[in-house]
Write a protein that holds these residues in place. Sequence first.
Motif: not given
Length: 111
Positions: A101-111
């Motif tokens: 869900g957070f990924n779909a909202l584009q609010i995850l930091d993938h670093q």
Amino acid sequence: IGFFFGTSTAEAFPLLCQIENMLKEKKTSLENYISPKSNPSFLVETMKEFFPIKGVTTTITTACSSAAAAIAEGFYAIHSGMLKACFVGGFDILKPITICGFNALQILDHQ
């Protein structure tokens, strides 16, 4: 005294696992697969039993705003004179569905 708590997914992950098992077994009814723990209100009802208080119990499920909405509902219940006190807050379980869900909202930091 009231209980106002918010959650977004609560125990949705076990429910998804139960649905997956149902589909694997080619069943058409969830009747034997749904656990009471899958209900977002389960934790609030359990807390209410732990604290022997009789009052309003509300579980709010409005995604990320759930805890804020629960706190606001508790405030309004006290402010209006409906209740003298409230337990308020929020809870969630960090599971793959929450991360998605957070990924779909584009609010995850993938670093």
